[in-house]
Design a protein around this motif. Structure first.
Motif, mmCIF file in Angstrom:
data_model
loop_
_atom_site.group_PDB
_atom_site.id
_atom_site.type_symbol
_atom_site.label_atom_id
_atom_site.label_comp_id
_atom_site.label_asym_id
_atom_site.label_seq_id
_atom_site.Cartn_x
_atom_site.Cartn_y
_atom_site.Cartn_z
ATOM 1 N N GLY A 375 0.812 -1.211 0.000
ATOM 2 C CA GLY A 375 0.000 0.000 0.000
ATOM 3 C C GLY A 375 0.845 1.259 0.000
ATOM 4 O O GLY A 375 0.552 2.221 -0.729
ATOM 5 N N ARG A 376 1.907 1.270 0.822
ATOM 6 C CA ARG A 376 2.792 2.440 0.839
ATOM 7 C C ARG A 376 3.471 2.635 -0.516
ATOM 8 O O ARG A 376 3.586 3.762 -1.010
ATOM 9 N N ASN A 377 3.909 1.543 -1.121
ATOM 10 C CA ASN A 377 4.549 1.640 -2.440
ATOM 11 C C ASN A 377 3.595 2.257 -3.462
ATOM 12 O O ASN A 377 3.990 3.128 -4.246
ATOM 13 N N GLY A 378 2.349 1.772 -3.475
ATOM 14 C CA GLY A 378 1.378 2.263 -4.441
ATOM 15 C C GLY A 378 1.070 3.730 -4.243
ATOM 16 O O GLY A 378 1.004 4.508 -5.206
ATOM 17 N N ARG A 379 0.868 4.148 -2.998
ATOM 18 C CA ARG A 379 0.560 5.550 -2.705
ATOM 19 C C ARG A 379 1.695 6.463 -3.178
ATOM 20 O O ARG A 379 1.462 7.490 -3.823
ATOM 21 N N GLU A 380 2.933 6.111 -2.859
ATOM 22 C CA GLU A 380 4.068 6.927 -3.283
ATOM 23 C C GLU A 380 4.133 7.025 -4.804
ATOM 24 O O GLU A 380 4.439 8.094 -5.357
ATOM 25 N N HIS A 381 3.837 5.928 -5.476
ATOM 26 C CA HIS A 381 3.922 5.891 -6.938
ATOM 27 C C HIS A 381 2.902 6.832 -7.578
ATOM 28 O O HIS A 381 3.248 7.598 -8.485
ATOM 29 N N VAL A 382 1.645 6.778 -7.121
ATOM 30 C CA VAL A 382 0.628 7.606 -7.777
ATOM 31 C C VAL A 382 0.767 9.080 -7.408
ATOM 32 O O VAL A 382 0.475 9.951 -8.234
ATOM 33 N N VAL A 383 1.219 9.384 -6.191
ATOM 34 C CA VAL A 383 1.421 10.787 -5.827
ATOM 35 C C VAL A 383 2.493 11.412 -6.721
ATOM 36 O O VAL A 383 2.354 12.552 -7.185
ATOM 37 N N GLU A 384 3.530 10.644 -7.008
ATOM 38 C CA GLU A 384 4.628 11.163 -7.813
ATOM 39 C C GLU A 384 4.280 11.280 -9.292
ATOM 40 O O GLU A 384 4.647 12.258 -9.950
ATOM 41 N N ARG A 385 3.533 10.305 -9.820
ATOM 42 C CA ARG A 385 3.363 10.240 -11.277
ATOM 43 C C ARG A 385 1.945 10.449 -11.785
ATOM 44 O O ARG A 385 1.760 10.815 -12.952
ATOM 45 N N TYR A 386 0.941 10.216 -10.947
ATOM 46 C CA TYR A 386 -0.414 10.147 -11.472
ATOM 47 C C TYR A 386 -1.408 11.041 -10.751
ATOM 48 O O TYR A 386 -2.617 10.835 -10.858
ATOM 49 N N ASP A 387 -0.927 12.042 -10.038
ATOM 50 C CA ASP A 387 -1.843 13.020 -9.457
ATOM 51 C C ASP A 387 -2.488 13.828 -10.585
ATOM 52 O O ASP A 387 -1.797 14.252 -11.520
ATOM 53 N N ARG A 388 -3.794 14.039 -10.497
ATOM 54 C CA ARG A 388 -4.487 14.707 -11.611
ATOM 55 C C ARG A 388 -4.091 16.165 -11.764
ATOM 56 O O ARG A 388 -4.230 16.737 -12.849
ATOM 57 N N GLY A 389 -3.592 16.783 -10.718
ATOM 58 C CA GLY A 389 -3.082 18.137 -10.870
ATOM 59 C C GLY A 389 -1.873 18.169 -11.778
ATOM 60 O O GLY A 389 -1.740 19.051 -12.636
ATOM 61 N N VAL A 390 -0.984 17.198 -11.616
ATOM 62 C CA VAL A 390 0.200 17.101 -12.467
ATOM 63 C C VAL A 390 -0.206 16.847 -13.917
ATOM 64 O O VAL A 390 0.324 17.465 -14.859
ATOM 65 N N ILE A 391 -1.165 15.943 -14.098
ATOM 66 C CA ILE A 391 -1.596 15.591 -15.450
ATOM 67 C C ILE A 391 -2.300 16.764 -16.128
ATOM 68 O O ILE A 391 -2.088 17.042 -17.319
ATOM 69 N N ALA A 392 -3.141 17.501 -15.376
ATOM 70 C CA ALA A 392 -3.831 18.662 -15.947
ATOM 71 C C ALA A 392 -2.850 19.747 -16.352
ATOM 72 O O ALA A 392 -3.042 20.440 -17.361
ATOM 73 N N ALA A 393 -1.776 19.917 -15.586
ATOM 74 C CA ALA A 393 -0.763 20.906 -15.948
ATOM 75 C C ALA A 393 -0.103 20.538 -17.275
ATOM 76 O O ALA A 393 0.189 21.412 -18.104
#
Length: 405
Positions: A375-393
């Motif tokens: 769970g910790r691995n997955g959370r770190e991964h999506v915060v770094e690469r797949y946050d929608r704010g990052v994608i919208a930018a």
């Protein structure tokens, strides 16, 4: 009050909240994020109708509201009322909305700097295609899946038939005419480039993602609940997940299926046949704002794609949401979903087999420390690469690029 200096974009999407689909929430989050980036955003969508049979039919020609800084015009289109609509009803739903959207754009497109059409279904491109062919209006086609391939693979369209050939000819024109084609995965971009001869310089990778600030865990984890959220449809191997419960060593594990769709009745019958009525819960549709609480009270998230070549490009939005909540993901299928699990180290990937799924469920439920690490691995991964704010930018930068060019 609108900002006279803001650039303006109009987004045409078949699904938009309160439609209950991953694409509806993704488009909504992206549009609100674009508004935060300084764009003046208008959405064109039909009245809510998905999953089918869950909404009252509307006969209003147009309704308008504003949410999260985005103006939303609901343009009348056919709304199927049966849970599993027939072919004619589905096609009316798919075709009447883009026709109405085209008519709206015919009178309003000059006031916008760019147009985005979101697929699936492929027909939303009809709304902007004439302007792409006959004007210099900037146009981005947002492609979320291989809709035609999936329709053929699942038996909805005859392979090699007239409908497939016409659909592919139309999609080829759309994709070649657009200024940019955004795709969720590398495999999807490669498939479009190969099938339709698109210039690879037009293809931009913009993955699905999750609002990591909204989808964040507390300490409310259940010890034995396996959760599935999303469309209960033909591409998901929920049958294998249900059968897996009968194969498990644990007799306390429960499967919570959150959502609705075409195969819900078939799954109900399977649950009864397997004698699992007390261990499988169907919640039906729930408000979007309830999903975080549901995920926060689960032990495992399951993303069961069918093992089909036409789905190798797919990564369901639910996988990112599970990871955001530090849920270990048990995934099936082939292709990009396996890559996500491997790269994130946020779950386990197994074959589409009830016994293999049962073993994965049992192993994780018996090992809370491993669940926590995954769970910790997955959370770190999506915060770094797949946050929608990052994608919208990133999408905002693509819009700037096509508008300037």
């Amino acid at each position: 009050m609108s900002d006279q200096n803001a650039q303006r974009v109009v987004v045409a999407s078949q699904h938009y909240p309160p439609d209950k689909s991953g694409n509806a929430s993704r488009v909504s989050d992206t549009c609100s994020r674009l508004a935060a980036e300084g764009w003046e955003v208008t959405v064109l969508a039909p009245p809510p109708a998905f999953p089918h049979g869950q909404f009252d039919r509307s006969w209003d020609r147009k309704t308008t509201d504003t949410r999260d800084g985005v103006t939303v015009h609901r343009l009348w289109a056919w709304q199927p009322t049966l849970e599993d609509p027939g072919f004619i009803s589905r096609m009316a739903y798919y075709l009447l909305f883009p026709i109405h959207a085209f008519l709206w754009l015919l009178f309003n497109y000059r006031t916008y700097d760019a147009v985005i059409t979101s697929s699936p279904p492929i027909f939303t491109g009809m709304a902007a295609l004439p302007f792409g062919l006959l004007s210099r209006k900037s146009w981005i086609v947002d492609v979320r899946d291989l809709w035609i391939d999936a329709s053929v693979g699942l038996g909805f369209i005859e392979e090699g038939g007239v409908l497939e050939r016409v659909s592919r000819a139309y999609e080829r024109v759309v994709l070649r005419t657009a200024d940019r084609v955004t795709v969720t995965t590398t495999v999807l971009g490669e498939r479009l480039e190969s099938q339709y001869g698109i210039d690879d310089r037009k293809i931009v990778h913009l993955p699905n993602g999750v609002e990591t600030a909204e989808f964040r865990p507390t300490d409310g984890k259940s010890a034995s609940t396996i959760v599935y959220t999303g469309n209960v449809g033909h591409a998901q191997d929920l049958e294998a997940c249900i059968k897996a419960l009968s194969e498990m060593d644990s007799d306390t594990a429960t499967l919570r299926i959150v959502g609705d769709g075409d195969i819900r009745n078939d799954l109900d019958e399977l649950v009864s046949e397997e004698g699992l009525d007390d261990r499988v819960e169907f919640t039906g549709l729930v408000p979007r704002e309830e999903i975080p609480g549901i995920l926060d009270n689960a032990a495992i998230g399951v993303a069961p794609l069918k093992s089909d070549d036409v789905l190798e490009y797919a990564i369901p939005t639910k996988a990112y949401e599970y990871m955001a909540f530090r849920l270990p993901v048990v995934a099936t299928g082939i292709g990009e979903i396996e890559v996500l699990i491997d790269e994130s180290e946020g779950g386990v990937f197994v074959e589409n087999d009830p016994q293999r799924l049962a073993e994965a469920f049992d192993t994780l439920l018996a090992d809370p420390e491993r669940r926590e690490q995954l769970g910790r691995n997955g959370r770190e991964h999506v915060v770094e690469r797949y946050d929608r704010g990052v994608i919208a930018a990133r999408l905002s930068a693509v819009l700037d690029e096509v508008v300037i060019s």
